[in-house]
Structure formats: C-alpha cells, structure tokens
Design a protein around this motif. Structure first.
Motif, PDB file in Angstrom:
ATOM      1  N   LEU A  75       8.400  12.141   8.917  1.00  0.00           N
ATOM      2  CA  LEU A  75       8.679  10.899   8.204  1.00  0.00           C
ATOM      3  C   LEU A  75       7.392  10.230   7.741  1.00  0.00           C
ATOM      4  O   LEU A  75       7.343   9.647   6.651  1.00  0.00           O
ATOM      5  CB  LEU A  75       9.486   9.956   9.094  1.00  0.00           C
ATOM      6  N   ASN A  76       6.342  10.326   8.547  1.00  0.00           N
ATOM      7  CA  ASN A  76       5.055   9.767   8.150  1.00  0.00           C
ATOM      8  C   ASN A  76       4.545  10.392   6.858  1.00  0.00           C
ATOM      9  O   ASN A  76       3.933   9.718   6.026  1.00  0.00           O
ATOM     10  CB  ASN A  76       4.030   9.966   9.265  1.00  0.00           C
ATOM     11  N   GLN A  77       4.788  11.674   6.684  1.00  0.00           N
ATOM     12  CA  GLN A  77       4.386  12.339   5.435  1.00  0.00           C
ATOM     13  C   GLN A  77       5.100  11.756   4.220  1.00  0.00           C
ATOM     14  O   GLN A  77       4.617  11.858   3.094  1.00  0.00           O
ATOM     15  CB  GLN A  77       4.657  13.846   5.530  1.00  0.00           C
ATOM     16  N   GLU A  78       6.243  11.127   4.460  1.00  0.00           N
ATOM     17  CA  GLU A  78       7.001  10.495   3.376  1.00  0.00           C
ATOM     18  C   GLU A  78       6.667   9.000   3.249  1.00  0.00           C
ATOM     19  O   GLU A  78       7.332   8.274   2.506  1.00  0.00           O
ATOM     20  CB  GLU A  78       8.504  10.646   3.647  1.00  0.00           C
ATOM     21  N   GLY A  79       5.674   8.536   4.028  1.00  0.00           N
ATOM     22  CA  GLY A  79       5.305   7.126   3.984  1.00  0.00           C
ATOM     23  C   GLY A  79       6.183   6.234   4.836  1.00  0.00           C
ATOM     24  O   GLY A  79       6.108   5.006   4.724  1.00  0.00           O
ATOM     25  N   ILE A  80       7.000   6.849   5.712  1.00  0.00           N
ATOM     26  CA  ILE A  80       7.946   6.096   6.536  1.00  0.00           C
ATOM     27  C   ILE A  80       7.387   5.961   7.948  1.00  0.00           C
ATOM     28  O   ILE A  80       7.130   6.964   8.615  1.00  0.00           O
ATOM     29  CB  ILE A  80       9.317   6.792   6.581  1.00  0.00           C
ATOM     30  N   THR A 127      15.818   6.239   1.530  1.00  0.00           N
ATOM     31  CA  THR A 127      14.654   7.127   1.592  1.00  0.00           C
ATOM     32  C   THR A 127      14.553   7.788   2.963  1.00  0.00           C
ATOM     33  O   THR A 127      14.248   8.983   3.073  1.00  0.00           O
ATOM     34  CB  THR A 127      13.369   6.349   1.279  1.00  0.00           C
ATOM     35  N   LEU A 128      14.814   7.031   4.020  1.00  0.00           N
ATOM     36  CA  LEU A 128      14.827   7.588   5.374  1.00  0.00           C
ATOM     37  C   LEU A 128      15.886   8.673   5.502  1.00  0.00           C
ATOM     38  O   LEU A 128      15.608   9.781   6.014  1.00  0.00           O
ATOM     39  CB  LEU A 128      15.105   6.461   6.383  1.00  0.00           C
ATOM     40  N   LEU A 161       4.687   2.614   1.296  1.00  0.00           N
ATOM     41  CA  LEU A 161       4.885   2.401   2.735  1.00  0.00           C
ATOM     42  C   LEU A 161       6.250   1.786   2.989  1.00  0.00           C
ATOM     43  O   LEU A 161       6.614   0.767   2.403  1.00  0.00           O
ATOM     44  CB  LEU A 161       3.796   1.475   3.292  1.00  0.00           C
ATOM     45  N   ILE A 162       7.001   2.431   3.879  1.00  0.00           N
ATOM     46  CA  ILE A 162       8.272   1.886   4.362  1.00  0.00           C
ATOM     47  C   ILE A 162       8.088   1.608   5.848  1.00  0.00           C
ATOM     48  O   ILE A 162       7.996   2.538   6.658  1.00  0.00           O
ATOM     49  CB  ILE A 162       9.437   2.864   4.113  1.00  0.00           C
ATOM     50  N   TRP A 163       7.996   0.349   6.204  1.00  0.00           N
ATOM     51  CA  TRP A 163       7.711  -0.032   7.590  1.00  0.00           C
ATOM     52  C   TRP A 163       9.018  -0.186   8.365  1.00  0.00           C
ATOM     53  O   TRP A 163       9.749  -1.166   8.203  1.00  0.00           O
ATOM     54  CB  TRP A 163       6.906  -1.336   7.631  1.00  0.00           C
ATOM     55  N   LEU A 164       9.318   0.803   9.178  1.00  0.00           N
ATOM     56  CA  LEU A 164      10.518   0.796  10.013  1.00  0.00           C
ATOM     57  C   LEU A 164      10.129   0.863  11.492  1.00  0.00           C
ATOM     58  O   LEU A 164      10.812   1.475  12.303  1.00  0.00           O
ATOM     59  CB  LEU A 164      11.437   1.977   9.643  1.00  0.00           C
ATOM     60  N   ASP A 165       9.031   0.190  11.825  1.00  0.00           N
ATOM     61  CA  ASP A 165       8.559   0.129  13.212  1.00  0.00           C
ATOM     62  C   ASP A 165       8.493  -1.325  13.673  1.00  0.00           C
ATOM     63  O   ASP A 165       7.589  -1.738  14.390  1.00  0.00           O
ATOM     64  CB  ASP A 165       7.184   0.802  13.328  1.00  0.00           C
ATOM     65  N   GLN A 225       0.815  -1.210   0.000  1.00  0.00           N
ATOM     66  CA  GLN A 225       0.000   0.000   0.000  1.00  0.00           C
ATOM     67  C   GLN A 225       0.852   1.266   0.000  1.00  0.00           C
ATOM     68  O   GLN A 225       2.070   1.234   0.204  1.00  0.00           O
ATOM     69  CB  GLN A 225      -0.912   0.011   1.227  1.00  0.00           C
ATOM     70  N   GLN A 226       0.156   2.381  -0.237  1.00  0.00           N
ATOM     71  CA  GLN A 226       0.787   3.693  -0.141  1.00  0.00           C
ATOM     72  C   GLN A 226       0.242   4.429   1.074  1.00  0.00           C
ATOM     73  O   GLN A 226      -0.917   4.259   1.466  1.00  0.00           O
ATOM     74  CB  GLN A 226       0.532   4.515  -1.403  1.00  0.00           C
TER      75      GLN A 226
END
Length: 424
Positions: A369-374, A411-412, A42-46, A35-36
């Motif tokens: 970072l959330n605004q960047e999908g991170i 990207t981060l 989406l980059i899931w770094l959690d 997803q976006q």
C-alpha cells in the motif's frame, strides 16, 4: 444527514442548517496532504496512530515562538504575560471541549500514556491497598494495562479483565459479575484503537460507581470522532493525547474531578507546583498546578488549543456523521474483497478498519500500500491482548479522519484487489 459525491470532492448535504463538509477545502488546510509518496498522492489512513496538523495549528505554534515565547506565571514582563495568557487560554479551550466544570480540572501532560501513569503513581499509590481489585477491559491499549500491572506488582493488587464478544463488544453481564466490594478502580477505553469499538462508557461508569469504584476513561481514540462530555459520563478521570486530535505531539490532557485531584498527592516535585518550600516542609498548589512540575510544553499546549479551535469550527457532530458514513462505505467494500477478514465488527464503532489478508503478512500489505502512496499501520497496535482474543498477532489497520474521502477508500480497495489478483 445524507451525502452526495462530486468528482474529487465529498460533501455533506445540508440538513437543519448544517453547512456542507467540503473535503477539498479541508484537505487544503493540511499542508502535509499536498505531497506525493512514491509518485502518488498521499492518502493518510494512519489516523488512529496520529492525525495530521492543519496550517492553523502550525501557524499558531510558530506565532508563539516568534512573539510570545517565555516561561509562564510569576514573571513581571510582557512576554511572560503573553505566554501565560496563551497557555491558560488553551486550558480554557480544553475545559469547554471536554465540558469540564472548571479549568482546575484540566492538567496538561505529555499525552494519554503519561496521564494514566500519573493517576497510577499518585492516586493509586496513595489509596490502593493489597487485595484491592482493578478492572480493565480486553480492548485496552498497552498504556492502560502496563501502569496498572506495575502498580499491582508493587502493592499486591488484583487485576480483572472484562471480556468481549466475537464482534469486539464489551460483555456487560460479565462486567457486572466482576464488580464487587474489592473493586476500587475501573479503567477502560472509550474507543478501541485496534478494533474501533465504541464502549458503553456512561453505563460502565454508572455500574462502577454503584460498586463504589473510581473510573478512568481513556479517550485518546474518541476525542477526534465523538463529542466528549466528562460531566455527562461522570467519570473520575478522562485522558487524551493532542496528536490524536490534529494537535501537536508531546502534549495531552488529564481531566480529573477537582476535589479528587486536590485529595491526591503530586507525582513529581519541582518548580511551578509549590506554594512554599523549606528544607523541612513543602506546601503544594491546588490542582492543576500540583501536577505540572517544571517547565511544561507551553507552545504545544497553545497548539492543542488551536487544534480544538479548528475542530470546533468544523463541528465535532458533523465530523462524526461524515466519518460514520465513510466507515460504512469502506466496510461494505472491504468485506467483499476475497481473502480479507475484518477484525472487529461491532455495530457501534468509529473509523478503524483492522483486517488480515489471506496469503499476505500484514507487513507485506503495508509495504504494498505504501508503494501506492497509502499510509496504513501494520502490527499489533500496542493492543496485543485484544488481537490475540481474535487469534491474530497483528493486523493491517486503515483508520479514517474527516479529511479522507470515498476516493481515498476506492484507491485503497483497488490496491488490495490488485494485490489479491497477484496471487491468482
């Protein structure tokens, strides 16, 4: 093992017959990663908070509810047999995953938090006396502090804390000084959720046993990154949560040595954990049944078994090697960003990159970072004592898994550099 990179793909170069780690294929196994968020991939770094679930796990849980759903044990009908086989099959998978000696050493619980509370409220209540000492480390999650504090307040116990150095490493000399004849329990994390530090768990267990103490190891942050072997560690208890290892939420495991479990009183009463009940007396099952009162989380135990299958299919050692490389790659880039201070720089650590960023609150960084999908975690990570040891109340915490790539890290880093430039 070396690694090379192709556009949009990260793979491990084959060595000693080890197959490549194809990140594109792995990512395709996780539907949520397709997803976006805010118009970005989406980059899931959690991942230190929770890991995502592969389709294999989702399908297995769905199959259970479509074809096997029943309460387990004791029933004479077909669905009960299917459900029981699936549930006990998952226990067998956990046994092998942890290299336990017997399935009787595997207790299903809601998660690592409940497992620690179980030990505190059963074994701790039964065996600890006023004046006895419990040793924790400065690295602990609140879940490995609060239950012991509650027990200490009820029973007049003493809690001592192992300090860490400026990199976040356990000071073994100080630990040795804390151990003594009054030490009855040592409880510590195998991997810090806030710093990523890997503790010298085997050595710490040995030292505690030499002092005559029992040992609980919190493996919640370790099982998705490192090979777990409870017989090698020789710990008395080991705990972890399913959702940290690509399984469902609401399911976890308490490993305990079989004799120790059977010497320990149950902490909850009800159905499923009894042999015989009269109004005068109750006989309890042996472990693990004595600690599984009531209808448990059957479907998600089966889902945890499926998650273990998935991890085993890829190979935990290959996962560890890949993530170690990715952590090195990310650390090198992050430490060169102006105004960024990494919190936790132990040489031996797993995929956690806690930091603070000059001129920004952790909440501001997380939101940007959330605004960047991170997706990252910002806050105290339920580990306030260790963050305060480093003079901070909160950090930004990107955390890695094997479905992350160097592209995710790039990207981060680019997003953080843009944020830095916004203050110039």
């Amino acid at each position: 093992m070396t690694y090379y990179f192709l556009p949009g793909q990260t793979v491990a170069a084959p060595a000693s017959g080890v197959p490549p780690l194809d990140i594109n294929q792995i990512r395709a196994d996780f539907p949520i990663l397709q997803q976006q968020v805010n118009g970005r991939r989406l980059i899931w770094l959690d991942n230190a908070a929770t890991t995502q679930k592969p389709q294999h796990v989702i399908d297995r849980i769905s199959y259970f509810y479509k074809h096997e759903n029943s309460n387990i044990h004791r029933a004479a009908h077909e669905l009960a047999a299917r459900a029981t086989d699936a549930y006990e099959g998952a226990r067998e998978k956990v046994k092998h995953f942890l290299h336990a000696a017997s399935v009787n050493e595997i207790v299903f619980v809601r998660g690592a938090t409940e497992a620690i509370n179980l030990v505190a409220q059963s074994w701790g209540e039964q065996y600890l006396q006023a004046g006895d000492e419990i040793i924790l480390s400065h690295l602990e999650h609140h879940a490995n502090i609060v239950p012991w504090q509650q027990l200490a307040a009820r029973k007049g116990l003493v809690i001592k804390v192992i300090p860490v150095d400026d990199d976040g490493q356990i000071l073994l000399d100080e630990y040795a000084r804390l151990l003594g004849p009054k030490t009855k329990l040592v409880s510590f994390t195998q991997v810090s959720n806030a710093l990523g530090t890997v503790t010298p768990a085997k050595k710490m267990v040995e030292m505690a046993h030499q002092a005559g103490a029992k040992v609980l190891v919190d493996g919640a942050q370790a099982v998705s990154h490192l090979r777990a072997d409870v017989q090698y560690l020789d710990c008395d208890w080991y705990v972890f949560s399913g959702h940290k290892v690509f399984g469902p939420t609401g399911i976890g495991v308490l490993y305990g040595k079989e004799a120790l479990l059977n010497e320990t009183q149950p902490w909850q009463g009800g159905g499923n954990m009894i042999k015989d009940v009269t109004f005068e007396h109750t006989q309890y099952h042996a472990a693990p049944g004595r600690f599984e009162a009531g209808t448990g989380n059957i479907a998600d135990a089966v889902g945890l078994g499926a998650a273990i299958d998935y991890v085993n299919h890829i190979g935990i050692d290959l996962i560890h090697q890949y993530e170690h490389y990715l952590l090195q790659y990310a650390t090198q880039l992050l430490k060169d960003i102006p105004g960024l201070r990494l919190i936790g720089t132990a040489p031996d650590k797993t995929s956690v990159l806690s930091f603070i960023f000059k001129d920004f609150t952790t909440e501001q960084v997380g939101a940007a970072l959330n605004q960047e999908g991170i997706a990252v975690r910002s806050g105290h990570h339920c580990a306030q004592p260790i963050l305060r040891r480093f003079g901070v109340e909160s950090t930004v915490r990107p955390s890695l898994a094997f479905y992350n790539s160097c592209s995710d890290v790039d990207t981060l880093v680019e997003a953080l550099l843009r944020l830095r430039r916004s203050k110039i």
